[in-house]
Motif scaffolding. Structure first.
Motif, PDB file in Angstrom:
ATOM      1  N   ASP A 108      50.607  44.797  20.158  1.00  0.00           N
ATOM      2  CA  ASP A 108      50.692  46.091  19.727  1.00  0.00           C
ATOM      3  C   ASP A 108      51.235  47.148  20.456  1.00  0.00           C
ATOM      4  O   ASP A 108      51.079  48.330  20.228  1.00  0.00           O
ATOM      5  CB  ASP A 108      49.401  46.552  19.061  1.00  0.00           C
ATOM      6  N   VAL A 129      58.043  51.153  17.309  1.00  0.00           N
ATOM      7  CA  VAL A 129      58.285  49.887  17.176  1.00  0.00           C
ATOM      8  C   VAL A 129      57.400  48.983  18.086  1.00  0.00           C
ATOM      9  O   VAL A 129      57.552  49.216  19.345  1.00  0.00           O
ATOM     10  CB  VAL A 129      59.903  49.590  17.219  1.00  0.00           C
ATOM     11  N   THR A 130      56.635  48.105  17.828  1.00  0.00           N
ATOM     12  CA  THR A 130      55.939  47.101  18.909  1.00  0.00           C
ATOM     13  C   THR A 130      56.410  45.946  18.824  1.00  0.00           C
ATOM     14  O   THR A 130      57.066  45.448  17.953  1.00  0.00           O
ATOM     15  CB  THR A 130      54.393  47.317  18.024  1.00  0.00           C
ATOM     16  N   ARG A 132      54.654  43.386  18.284  1.00  0.00           N
ATOM     17  CA  ARG A 132      54.097  42.427  17.001  1.00  0.00           C
ATOM     18  C   ARG A 132      55.308  42.683  15.892  1.00  0.00           C
ATOM     19  O   ARG A 132      55.515  41.729  15.077  1.00  0.00           O
ATOM     20  CB  ARG A 132      52.574  43.006  16.442  1.00  0.00           C
ATOM     21  N   HIS A 133      55.872  43.981  15.596  1.00  0.00           N
ATOM     22  CA  HIS A 133      56.853  44.296  14.446  1.00  0.00           C
ATOM     23  C   HIS A 133      57.898  43.254  14.815  1.00  0.00           C
ATOM     24  O   HIS A 133      58.771  42.773  14.193  1.00  0.00           O
ATOM     25  CB  HIS A 133      57.291  45.639  14.748  1.00  0.00           C
ATOM     26  N   THR A 136      57.158  39.527  13.807  1.00  0.00           N
ATOM     27  CA  THR A 136      57.156  39.331  12.708  1.00  0.00           C
ATOM     28  C   THR A 136      58.103  39.901  11.607  1.00  0.00           C
ATOM     29  O   THR A 136      57.999  39.900  10.329  1.00  0.00           O
ATOM     30  CB  THR A 136      55.778  40.005  12.218  1.00  0.00           C
ATOM     31  N   THR A 138      59.156  42.756  11.077  1.00  0.00           N
ATOM     32  CA  THR A 138      58.668  44.211  10.313  1.00  0.00           C
ATOM     33  C   THR A 138      58.880  45.225  11.133  1.00  0.00           C
ATOM     34  O   THR A 138      58.292  46.349  11.005  1.00  0.00           O
ATOM     35  CB  THR A 138      56.942  43.967  10.098  1.00  0.00           C
ATOM     36  N   SER A 139      60.058  45.284  12.052  1.00  0.00           N
ATOM     37  CA  SER A 139      60.350  46.220  12.830  1.00  0.00           C
ATOM     38  C   SER A 139      61.043  47.668  12.164  1.00  0.00           C
ATOM     39  O   SER A 139      61.095  48.596  12.572  1.00  0.00           O
ATOM     40  CB  SER A 139      61.097  46.107  13.918  1.00  0.00           C
ATOM     41  N   PRO A 185      58.291  51.101  10.208  1.00  0.00           N
ATOM     42  CA  PRO A 185      57.785  49.916  11.090  1.00  0.00           C
ATOM     43  C   PRO A 185      56.372  49.393  10.667  1.00  0.00           C
ATOM     44  O   PRO A 185      55.469  50.258  10.749  1.00  0.00           O
ATOM     45  CB  PRO A 185      57.897  50.501  12.431  1.00  0.00           C
ATOM     46  N   GLY A 186      56.210  48.159  10.522  1.00  0.00           N
ATOM     47  CA  GLY A 186      54.941  47.487  10.241  1.00  0.00           C
ATOM     48  C   GLY A 186      54.616  47.460   8.714  1.00  0.00           C
ATOM     49  O   GLY A 186      53.574  47.046   8.413  1.00  0.00           O
ATOM     50  N   TRP A 189      58.836  43.273   5.228  1.00  0.00           N
ATOM     51  CA  TRP A 189      59.313  42.105   5.899  1.00  0.00           C
ATOM     52  C   TRP A 189      60.763  42.154   5.704  1.00  0.00           C
ATOM     53  O   TRP A 189      61.118  42.507   4.541  1.00  0.00           O
ATOM     54  CB  TRP A 189      58.587  40.953   5.500  1.00  0.00           C
ATOM     55  N   HIS A 305      50.586  37.135   8.982  1.00  0.00           N
ATOM     56  CA  HIS A 305      50.767  38.562   9.045  1.00  0.00           C
ATOM     57  C   HIS A 305      50.466  39.331   7.713  1.00  0.00           C
ATOM     58  O   HIS A 305      50.891  38.612   6.808  1.00  0.00           O
ATOM     59  CB  HIS A 305      52.246  39.059   9.438  1.00  0.00           C
TER      60      HIS A 305
END
Length: 386
Positions: A108, A129-130, A132-133, A136, A138-139, A185-186, A189, A305
């Motif tokens: 994260d 933006v992380t 994880r994004h 997955t 999901t950015s 972001p997050g 998808w 996710h």
């Protein structure tokens, strides 16, 4: 290049068999499977395919069918090297999780402070933006512009220059409303090759070495993956499968792919080699007394996710790069890949310690996909009894 060149969807010339098999499973099964594959290759106009079954700590079946190079009648074997397109992403993800479990980053953490060019969502500058994004999809990074870029016959820009030119305001390919989606972001998808390329680039920002060096030193060499490289130039011609397309009742050779976002799709490997990589997942992260992934890292990779990939298929979920789905009561993880002249799939069942793969040197077309899926399911059925 067009966007479908690297497909991602979860499992939803008459060829001659090459004289190679790693083990001797039930002869009747092998004979029946061979007949099915040869018929499928002919029906789908696919020059060649290699497959493998991994169970626990060993490859119990590895075989090539058809042609790696039609003009010289060079057969596919389990050591023939294919470009595996988006299945490459699973190697990028594995290497990055190895770095994460060493404390070089947390899932994260925001990625922008680690980069040497600015990255922020133009519509949501306060939503970083992380990692994880990126893992997955999901950015909020979109492939809309990317799908129109074509580097065929050209020397592509470096990974860094491509990413800066695509993601940073004022960059060569930057378009705020196309390089980024409308989603925060997050929250949504959307499959993105560019996002995974950025993930791979970050290897060299959180560690002293870039992704290709990290994977060679810490994955390929220790596992004995001698016929694996991130670009075709790293593979001997005698091992390479020639990419083809079928048109006008003829096979046409097409160029080996070349594009700047190599961590998202340019890995070249063989069935025998990639079977060694999949042992990381069939042996719970530890192979030959070497730990590649910790239990915590594996759990993170295989945890769905919360953002749903497709409301029409709610049981298909996104892990960290690996996509998760159910089949015959089993919880599986897998990934498809498709480029011009390349179609690949790898699937594993973590609980049952089995994995399978299938690589081919033809487009990942709608006609080929059902055949590829049936090959995969038959291999999975066999893996449970091999």
């Amino acid at each position: 290049m067009s966007l479908p060149r690297r497909d991602f969807l979860i499992l939803s010339v008459a060829a001659l068999i090459a004289p190679q098999v790693r083990a001797n499973p039930n002869t009747n099964w092998r004979r029946d499977f061979e007949a099915f594959v040869l018929d499928g290759l002919a029906t789908t106009q696919t020059p060649g395919m290699s497959v493998a079954i991994i169970r626990g700590g060993r490859t119990v079946f590895a075989q090539g069918y058809g042609y790696a190079y039609i003009a010289t009648a060079r057969h596919v074997t389990a050591d023939t090297v294919f470009q595996i397109a988006s299945v490459s992403k699973t190697v990028t993800a594995t290497a990055m999780m190895m770095l994460s479990q060493e404390g070089r980053f947390k899932l994260d953490d925001a990625v922008a402070p680690l980069l040497d060019f600015p990255v922020e969502h133009p519509k949501y500058p306060d939503a970083p933006v992380t990692f994880r994004h990126l893992f997955t999809h999901t950015s909020g990074i979109s492939d809309e512009v990317y799908g129109d870029l074509d580097f065929t016959g050209k020397t592509p820009p470096s990974l860094r220059d491509f990413l800066a030119g695509y993601l940073a305001r004022g960059g060569r390919w930057y378009a705020a409303d196309k390089c980024w989606s409308g989603a925060k972001p997050g929250t949504a998808w959307s499959y993105s090759n560019v996002a995974v390329a950025l993930l791979g680039y970050l290897a060299g920002r959180v560690s002293p070495e870039p992704l290709d060096v990290v994977t060679q030193k810490r994955i390929f060499a220790p596992l004995g993956m001698r016929n694996t490289a991130w670009r075709y130039e790293g593979i001997s011609d005698r091992h390479l499968a020639q990419p083809y397309e079928f048109e006008g009742r003829r096979y046409r050779r097409i160029p080996h792919q070349s594009y700047p976002d190599w961590p998202a799709g340019l890995l070249c490997t063989s069935a025998n080699d990639f079977a060694k990589f999949l042992r990381i997942y069939t042996e719970e992260g530890r192979v030959d007394d070497r730990t590649y992934l910790t239990q915590d890292a594996l759990k993170a990779m295989l945890t769905p996710h919360p953002v749903v990939m497709d409301p029409q298929r709610p049981t298909n979920r996104q892990g960290l790069i690996w996509q998760l789905f159910d089949w015959k009561g089993a919880h599986l993880a897998g990934h498809h890949g498709g480029d011009p002249g390349a179609a690949s799939v790898a699937v594993f069942d973590f609980a049952r310690h089995i994995a399978v793969l299938a690589f081919a040197n033809i487009d990942d077309s709608h006609r080929f996909k059902p055949f590829q899926n049936e090959v995969t399911f038959r291999l999975l059925d066999r893996a449970n009894v091999a």
